[in-house]
Design an enzyme around this catalytic site. Structure first.
Site, PDB file in Angstrom:
ATOM      1  N   HIS A  17       0.954  -1.110   0.017  1.00 12.28           N
ATOM      2  CA  HIS A  17      -0.181   0.073   0.015  1.00 12.28           C
ATOM      3  C   HIS A  17       0.849   1.157  -0.036  1.00 12.28           C
ATOM      4  O   HIS A  17       0.647   2.170  -0.772  1.00 12.28           O
ATOM      5  CB  HIS A  17      -0.953  -0.121   1.301  1.00 12.28           C
ATOM      6  CG  HIS A  17      -2.027  -1.156   1.356  1.00 12.28           C
ATOM      7  ND1 HIS A  17      -2.033  -1.781   2.418  1.00 12.28           N
ATOM      8  CD2 HIS A  17      -3.043  -1.283   0.627  1.00 12.28           C
ATOM      9  CE1 HIS A  17      -2.940  -2.714   2.333  1.00 12.28           C
ATOM     10  NE2 HIS A  17      -3.588  -2.580   1.285  1.00 12.28           N
ATOM     11  N   LYS A  41     -15.667  -8.218   4.247  1.00  9.00           N
ATOM     12  CA  LYS A  41     -14.789  -8.253   5.217  1.00  9.00           C
ATOM     13  C   LYS A  41     -15.557  -8.225   6.522  1.00  9.00           C
ATOM     14  O   LYS A  41     -16.052  -7.227   6.968  1.00  9.00           O
ATOM     15  CB  LYS A  41     -13.581  -7.276   5.103  1.00  9.00           C
ATOM     16  CG  LYS A  41     -12.742  -7.620   3.908  1.00  9.00           C
ATOM     17  CD  LYS A  41     -11.400  -7.194   3.901  1.00  9.00           C
ATOM     18  CE  LYS A  41     -10.759  -7.101   2.760  1.00  9.00           C
ATOM     19  NZ  LYS A  41      -9.577  -6.534   2.368  1.00  9.00           N
ATOM     20  N   ARG A  91      -2.380  -6.200  -7.997  1.00 10.43           N
ATOM     21  CA  ARG A  91      -1.364  -7.202  -7.951  1.00 10.43           C
ATOM     22  C   ARG A  91      -0.990  -8.473  -9.009  1.00 10.43           C
ATOM     23  O   ARG A  91       0.171  -8.710  -9.030  1.00 10.43           O
ATOM     24  CB  ARG A  91      -1.486  -7.877  -6.431  1.00 10.43           C
ATOM     25  CG  ARG A  91      -1.251  -7.121  -5.302  1.00 10.43           C
ATOM     26  CD  ARG A  91      -2.106  -7.621  -4.214  1.00 10.43           C
ATOM     27  NE  ARG A  91      -3.403  -7.584  -4.216  1.00 10.43           N
ATOM     28  CZ  ARG A  91      -4.258  -7.139  -3.122  1.00 10.43           C
ATOM     29  NH1 ARG A  91      -3.762  -7.436  -1.915  1.00 10.43           N
ATOM     30  NH2 ARG A  91      -5.606  -7.099  -3.358  1.00 10.43           N
ATOM     31  N   SER A 130      -2.652  -7.437   3.081  1.00 11.18           N
ATOM     32  CA  SER A 130      -2.749  -7.656   4.395  1.00 11.18           C
ATOM     33  C   SER A 130      -3.177  -8.887   4.932  1.00 11.18           C
ATOM     34  O   SER A 130      -2.567  -9.240   6.080  1.00 11.18           O
ATOM     35  CB  SER A 130      -3.980  -6.789   4.440  1.00 11.18           C
ATOM     36  OG  SER A 130      -3.741  -5.318   4.296  1.00 11.18           O
TER      37      SER A 130
HETATM   38  P1  ADP Z   1      -9.750  -4.006  -0.405  1.00 13.41           P
HETATM   39  O1  ADP Z   1     -10.598  -4.065   1.002  1.00 13.41           O
HETATM   40  O2  ADP Z   1     -10.352  -2.765  -0.908  1.00 13.41           O
HETATM   41  O3  ADP Z   1      -9.277  -5.177  -1.085  1.00 13.41           O
HETATM   42  P2  ADP Z   1      -7.110  -3.160   0.562  1.00 13.41           P
HETATM   43  O4  ADP Z   1      -6.717  -2.671   1.886  1.00 13.41           O
HETATM   44  O5  ADP Z   1      -6.796  -4.757   0.703  1.00 13.41           O
HETATM   45  O6  ADP Z   1      -8.592  -3.131   0.217  1.00 13.41           O
HETATM   46  O7  ADP Z   1      -6.269  -2.822  -0.793  1.00 13.41           O
HETATM   47  C1  ADP Z   1      -6.545  -1.435  -1.125  1.00 13.41           C
HETATM   48  C2  ADP Z   1      -5.964  -1.168  -2.472  1.00 13.41           C
HETATM   49  O8  ADP Z   1      -4.677  -1.712  -2.473  1.00 13.41           O
HETATM   50  C3  ADP Z   1      -6.357  -2.401  -3.489  1.00 13.41           C
HETATM   51  O9  ADP Z   1      -6.657  -1.590  -4.946  1.00 13.41           O
HETATM   52  C4  ADP Z   1      -5.585  -3.305  -3.438  1.00 13.41           C
HETATM   53  O10 ADP Z   1      -5.691  -4.135  -4.758  1.00 13.41           O
HETATM   54  C5  ADP Z   1      -4.270  -2.409  -3.344  1.00 13.41           C
HETATM   55  N1  ADP Z   1      -3.153  -3.298  -2.911  1.00 13.41           N
HETATM   56  C6  ADP Z   1      -3.025  -3.950  -1.829  1.00 13.41           C
HETATM   57  N2  ADP Z   1      -1.822  -4.507  -1.549  1.00 13.41           N
HETATM   58  C7  ADP Z   1      -0.968  -4.179  -2.727  1.00 13.41           C
HETATM   59  C8  ADP Z   1       0.165  -4.511  -3.469  1.00 13.41           C
HETATM   60  N3  ADP Z   1       1.106  -5.298  -2.788  1.00 13.41           N
HETATM   61  N4  ADP Z   1       0.570  -4.098  -4.571  1.00 13.41           N
HETATM   62  C9  ADP Z   1      -0.235  -3.375  -5.354  1.00 13.41           C
HETATM   63  N5  ADP Z   1      -1.566  -3.069  -4.967  1.00 13.41           N
HETATM   64  C10 ADP Z   1      -1.940  -3.408  -3.789  1.00 13.41           C
END
Ligand code: ADP
Length: 160
Positions: A17, A41, A91, A130
């Site tokens: 992030h 979630k 990702r 996460s």
């Molecule tokens: P959500 O609940 O929307 O999936 P996240 O907190 O998991 O929220 O992720 C928020 C954003 O960050 C999403 O667009 C997710 O794809 C992106 N993201 C999370 N980890 C990575 C990473 N390692 N590389 C690129 N994008 C990421």
């Protein structure tokens, strides 16, 4: 002044992030990090106030990053915060189909006002998620490569 919204659950915020936030800061004038409730979630590690505190602390010296939270759709948060686009991190192919759909719907329901910008984390951060961080933490392995030290400390405090 070009402002973008970066929405997510951030439970917890990872170096993946953070890499996306840094890239967005290089491109835009302001990045609004929005901690939103994801209806899909249920089991959060940190509550929304804790997640807000963690992210605010991380970016307290970066005037380009603003942190907001709420139980509002990302597209409405983007409109309320005067953002021109939503930033999403991709990702891999597994994220792609869902993100394309989301981007189209958000553009549609905002009457073309809210576009989506997809960014890719640098290779070393690309596959961090996460949920993976929480699993690795659960089995007591080192997560310092995946999250900032301050986030790791907060996770350890939950165990006490
Ligand atoms: P959500 O609940 O929307 O999936 P996240 O907190 O998991 O929220 O992720 C928020 C954003 O960050 C999403 O667009 C997710 O794809 C992106 N993201 C999370 N980890 C990575 C990473 N390692 N590389 C690129 N994008 C990421």
């Amino acid at each position: 002044m070009i402002r973008v919204l970066y929405p997510g659950s951030f439970d917890p915020i990872t170096k993946g992030h953070m890499n996306i936030i840094n890239q967005a800061c290089d491109m835009f004038d302001e990045v609004v990090v929005a901690i939103l409730v994801n209806p899909g979630k249920k089991n959060y590690m940190f509550n929304i106030d804790e997640r807000e505190e963690i992210i605010k602390e991380l970016y307290k010296n970066n005037p380009k990053v603003k942190v907001v939270k709420g139980n509002v759709a990302a597209v409405d948060t983007a409109l309320n915060e005067d953002c021109v686009a939503i930033v999403r991190g991709l990702r891999g192919l597994s994220d792609y189909d869902f993100e394309v759909q989301l981007a189209k719907v958000n553009r549609d329901i905002s009457d073309g006002k809210i576009n989506t910008v997809c960014l890719f984390a640098d290779e070393e951060y690309q596959f961090i998620s996460s949920s993976m961080v929480k699993e690795v933490f659960k089995i007591d392995k080192d997560i310092s490569k995946y999250v900032d030290k301050s986030v790791h400390e907060k996770m350890k405090m939950l165990r006490k």
